[in-house]
Enzyme design. Structure first.
Site, PDB file in Angstrom:
ATOM      1  N   LYS A   1     101.407 -28.292 143.541  1.00 47.23           N
ATOM      2  CA  LYS A   1     100.903 -29.656 143.727  1.00 47.23           C
ATOM      3  C   LYS A   1     101.776 -30.301 144.787  1.00 47.23           C
ATOM      4  CE  LYS A   1      98.490 -33.194 142.352  1.00 47.23           C
ATOM      5  NZ  LYS A   1      97.049 -33.211 142.550  1.00 47.23           N
ATOM      6  N   ILE A   2     101.156 -31.085 145.650  1.00 46.66           N
ATOM      7  CA  ILE A   2     101.945 -31.739 146.698  1.00 46.66           C
ATOM      8  C   ILE A   2     102.753 -32.876 146.085  1.00 46.66           C
ATOM      9  CG2 ILE A   2     101.726 -33.168 148.779  1.00 46.66           C
ATOM     10  CD1 ILE A   2      99.557 -31.167 149.664  1.00 46.66           C
TER      11      ILE A   2
ATOM     12  N   GLY B   1     106.808 -18.543 136.660  1.00 48.63           N
ATOM     13  CA  GLY B   1     108.177 -19.019 136.438  1.00 48.63           C
ATOM     14  C   GLY B   1     109.258 -17.960 136.599  1.00 48.63           C
ATOM     15  N   THR B   2     108.988 -16.923 137.403  1.00 52.10           N
ATOM     16  CA  THR B   2     110.039 -15.909 137.554  1.00 52.10           C
ATOM     17  C   THR B   2     111.227 -16.459 138.361  1.00 52.10           C
ATOM     18  OG1 THR B   2     109.001 -14.909 139.496  1.00 52.10           O
ATOM     19  CG2 THR B   2     108.423 -13.976 137.350  1.00 52.10           C
ATOM     20  N   ASN B   3     110.960 -17.375 139.285  1.00 51.53           N
ATOM     21  CA  ASN B   3     112.088 -18.010 139.990  1.00 51.53           C
ATOM     22  C   ASN B   3     112.852 -18.930 139.046  1.00 51.53           C
ATOM     23  OD1 ASN B   3     112.326 -17.460 143.062  1.00 51.53           O
ATOM     24  ND2 ASN B   3     110.109 -17.578 142.686  1.00 51.53           N
TER      25      ASN B   3
ATOM     26  N   ASN C   1     112.417 -26.366 148.134  1.00 51.68           N
ATOM     27  CA  ASN C   1     111.274 -25.536 147.741  1.00 51.68           C
ATOM     28  C   ASN C   1     111.483 -24.114 148.245  1.00 51.68           C
ATOM     29  OD1 ASN C   1     108.572 -24.876 146.888  1.00 51.68           O
ATOM     30  ND2 ASN C   1     107.882 -25.088 149.011  1.00 51.68           N
TER      31      ASN C   1
ATOM     32  N   HIS D   1     109.273 -20.875 149.679  1.00 56.60           N
ATOM     33  CA  HIS D   1     107.933 -20.569 150.193  1.00 56.60           C
ATOM     34  C   HIS D   1     107.875 -19.091 150.610  1.00 56.60           C
ATOM     35  CE1 HIS D   1     104.052 -21.444 151.958  1.00 56.60           C
ATOM     36  NE2 HIS D   1     104.412 -20.698 152.991  1.00 56.60           N
TER      37      HIS D   1
END
Ligand code: GRF
Length: 187
Positions: free
Chosen positions: A89-90, A14-16, A105, A107
């Site tokens: 998870k997708i 959870g750093t973002n 998102n 990536h």
């Protein structure tokens, strides 16, 4: 400015999330983090939701109707925007249809290169010159939605997976907020 009520989906550190929370405390930042959804009871990132009094829910993706639980909570908290931040998870088509063009998102690669998992080991194996991160819209194909922002750096021959991850995450902490500002600049 009315801030967009945003839900951040996490699975791990959870750093973002932490970084986005800190940006969103600024009155001029376009989003307010109103909910955190997590699919992992042991995720360290939940600490930040607790610390900043942000409602959070755990979902168990083994349950058949877990998507309903997600949708109900998004509705309950009047969420209009979703940020995936290390959510492993997708995302289902139902959710994508309900939030069309409103899910993004981050990536850890220069998409379209290295979609999916284990990006850093594949980059090293491939002797890539550059690494980086991409913020993109989420569509029905994995890591394939329209790019919003991409940041890159040159790979040093001493870089291993751990170093690449650190360097990439430093860029992520700039790229994610910048992408959000870019999306809402005309709102
Ligand atoms: C980030 O590196 C992101 O690129 C990837 O998952 C990682 C999540 O890290 N999708 P954190 O949980 O935000 O620390």
């Amino acid at each position: 400015m009315v801030k967009k009520k945003t839900c951040v989906f996490i699975s791990g550190k959870g750093t973002n999330l932490k970084n986005l929370i800190s940006y969103s405390r600024d009155s001029s930042f376009p989003i307010k983090i109103s909910l955190v959804i997590c699919n992992n009871k042991n995720a360290q990132g939940i600490y930040y939701a607790k610390k900043y009094n942000i409602p959070y829910i755990f979902i168990n993706t083994k349950f058949k109707n877990y998507e309903n639980k997600i949708l109900l909570n998004l509705k309950k908290y009047r969420i209009t925007f979703i940020c995936l931040a290390g959510y492993m998870k997708i995302i289902s088509n139902t959710l994508i249809n309900n939030f069309h063009g409103r899910i993004i998102n981050i990536h850890p690669s220069l998409l379209p290169k290295f979609k999916g998992l284990n990006t850093f080991s594949r980059m090293l194996k491939n002797e890539e010159k550059k690494a980086g991160c991409t913020v993109h819209y989420v569509n029905k194909k994995l890591d394939s939605g329209i790019k919003i922002i991409q940041k890159n750096f040159f790979i040093n021959n001493k870089d291993n997976e751990k170093i690449l991850k650190n360097k990439t995450q430093k860029l992520e902490y700039r790229a994610y907020p910048e992408a959000i500002i870019k999306i809402f600049r005309y709102f």
